[in-house]
Design an enzyme around this catalytic site. Structure first.
Site, short mmCIF file in Angstrom:
data_model
loop_
_atom_site.label_atom_id
_atom_site.label_comp_id
_atom_site.label_asym_id
_atom_site.label_seq_id
_atom_site.Cartn_x
_atom_site.Cartn_y
_atom_site.Cartn_z
N ARG A 52 41.55 23.06 34.27
CA ARG A 52 41.99 23.83 35.44
C ARG A 52 40.80 24.67 35.90
O ARG A 52 39.76 24.70 35.26
CB ARG A 52 43.25 24.67 35.17
N GLN A 200 45.86 32.98 31.93
CA GLN A 200 44.45 32.54 31.88
C GLN A 200 43.52 33.70 31.53
O GLN A 200 42.47 33.51 30.93
CB GLN A 200 44.03 31.96 33.24
N ASP A 241 40.09 29.36 45.12
CA ASP A 241 40.46 27.94 45.11
C ASP A 241 40.23 27.28 46.46
O ASP A 241 40.03 26.07 46.55
CB ASP A 241 41.91 27.77 44.66
N LYS A 252 44.25 32.61 42.45
CA LYS A 252 45.36 32.74 41.52
C LYS A 252 46.36 33.81 41.95
O LYS A 252 45.95 34.88 42.38
CB LYS A 252 44.78 33.05 40.13
#
Ligand code: MRU
Length: 354
Positions: A52, A200, A241, A252
């Site tokens: 990821r 994460q 992203d 995120k």
């Protein structure tokens, strides 16, 4: 499966004619690699979050195309280009928000289109995937240096999600800046948001920093605003992203809340991303597709239900949000930095990229 040693961690490695991916779902308890012998395994690993982080999934997808092309050559000979189309489509569908995935696939497809039909495309496409991987490593180093230069000695920094070696080919984006600034003696304290629901920050960012000997304090996502109000943070430093043409940033889930609290408390917001993360075809954040994942990721923790069972208890689980460009102080890329980003600033940066 093989076991990784803690100090030589790489999220992806090409070996034995296939792609080894460090299974990030199992970290930090266990560092095991999953072998992907074909494109279908790579696509599944991206969807399931074995690998990821926007740049890392782009690199993984590029290797996936090399695998798809070799398999298509074996099965279809000089019709390998049409033969690999379904594998490439599956890679493209594997996650929707991080544009690095589509960027890498477009680049691999362009390379494939330029190859002769009657030669094995495997070696050329593997070389292209390696080039994408190596360029990401170099971009990380460059962004690390530029971003660190913006941080005053003695600063407190807060990061969100994981943007380090696990999310990229190399040092990381936002975490690469923090690593570089730490090595330069500019950073006094590092805070990492835990980053619900996949954790994460708590699982991956804290693990990477600990491995580097950089002290880190993990905070619950809901504590970030109070931390900033308490004057402990000079810079919130995050990855991206997808960055739209007007400078809006998808990252995120929870990044937008960090950005709002940063602006309210006079904390700078630095977004660190390679130019591959900028999508000039997406006009604004409103046009960015936001991945929604299974509600169980919110209703459960470590596989155990934490919300009450039964009718009427559900979840809303978008895994990215959009921070408007107006809340961003600076975007750091390998091609240069854009202060107070807007459509003109992004266009000038992309012109320089060519
Ligand atoms: O769902 P994930 O873990 O893939 O989300 C990752 C992030 O949002 C990162 O901040 C982003 O990809 C930048 S990574 C260098």
């Amino acid at each position: 499966m093989t076991t990784a040693s803690h100090d030589t961690v790489r999220a992806l490695e090409w070996r034995d004619g296939g792609l080894y991916l460090l299974d990030q779902r199992r970290l930090p308890a266990e560092a095991t690699y999953r072998f992907c012998p074909d494109a279908a395994h790579v696509a599944e690993a991206i969807t399931d979050m074995v690998v990821r982080g926007a740049p890392a999934i782009g690199v993984a997808a590029a290797y996936g195309v090399a695998l798809a092309a070799s398999a298509a050559w074996q099965r279809h000979g000089d019709r390998w280009q049409s033969g690999m189309a379904e594998d490439v489509a599956a890679l493209r569908r594997s996650r929707p928000t991080a544009v690095n995935l589509a960027w890498a696939l477009d680049r691999m497809e362009a390379r494939a289109a330029a190859l002769p039909a009657d030669e094995d495309p495997g070696p050329s496409l593997l070389a292209e995937a390696h080039a994408i991987h190596e360029a990401d490593v170099a971009a990380n180093r460059c962004m690390g240096r530029s971003g660190a230069g913006l941080i005053q000695p003695g600063s407190g920094v807060l990061t969100h999600c994981n943007t380090g070696s696990l999310a990229t080919g190399g040092l990381g984006t936002a975490l690469g800046v923090i690593r570089t600034a730490w090595a330069d003696g500019r950073v006094a304290r590092v805070f990492a948001d835990e980053t619900r629901p996949w954790l994460q920050g708590a699982r991956l960012t804290a693990w990477e920093l600990a491995a580097d000997g950089i002290p880190v304090e993990v905070v619950a996502d809901g504590a970030a605003a109070a931390l900033m109000a308490a004057g402990q943070v000079d810079w919130a430093i995050v990855g991206a992203d997808r960055i739209a043409a007007n400078g809006d940033v998808a990252n995120k889930i929870g990044t937008y809340a960090v950005a709002l609290a940063a602006r309210e408390n006079g904390v700078g917001l630095m977004v660190v991303a390679p130019t591959a993360t900028i999508d000039p075809a997406t006009r604004s954040g409103a046009d960015i597709p936001i991945e929604a994942r299974d509600g169980r990721e919110v209703l459960e923790l470590g596989g155990r239900r934490i919300a009450p069972e039964g009718e009427g208890v559900d979840a809303w689980n978008p895994v990215f949000d959009v921070t408007p460009a107006g809340l961003v102080d600076v975007i750091v890329t390998e091609q240069g930095v854009v202060h107070r980003p807007d459509a003109d600033g992004i266009a000038r940066l992309l012109e320089a990229r060519g």
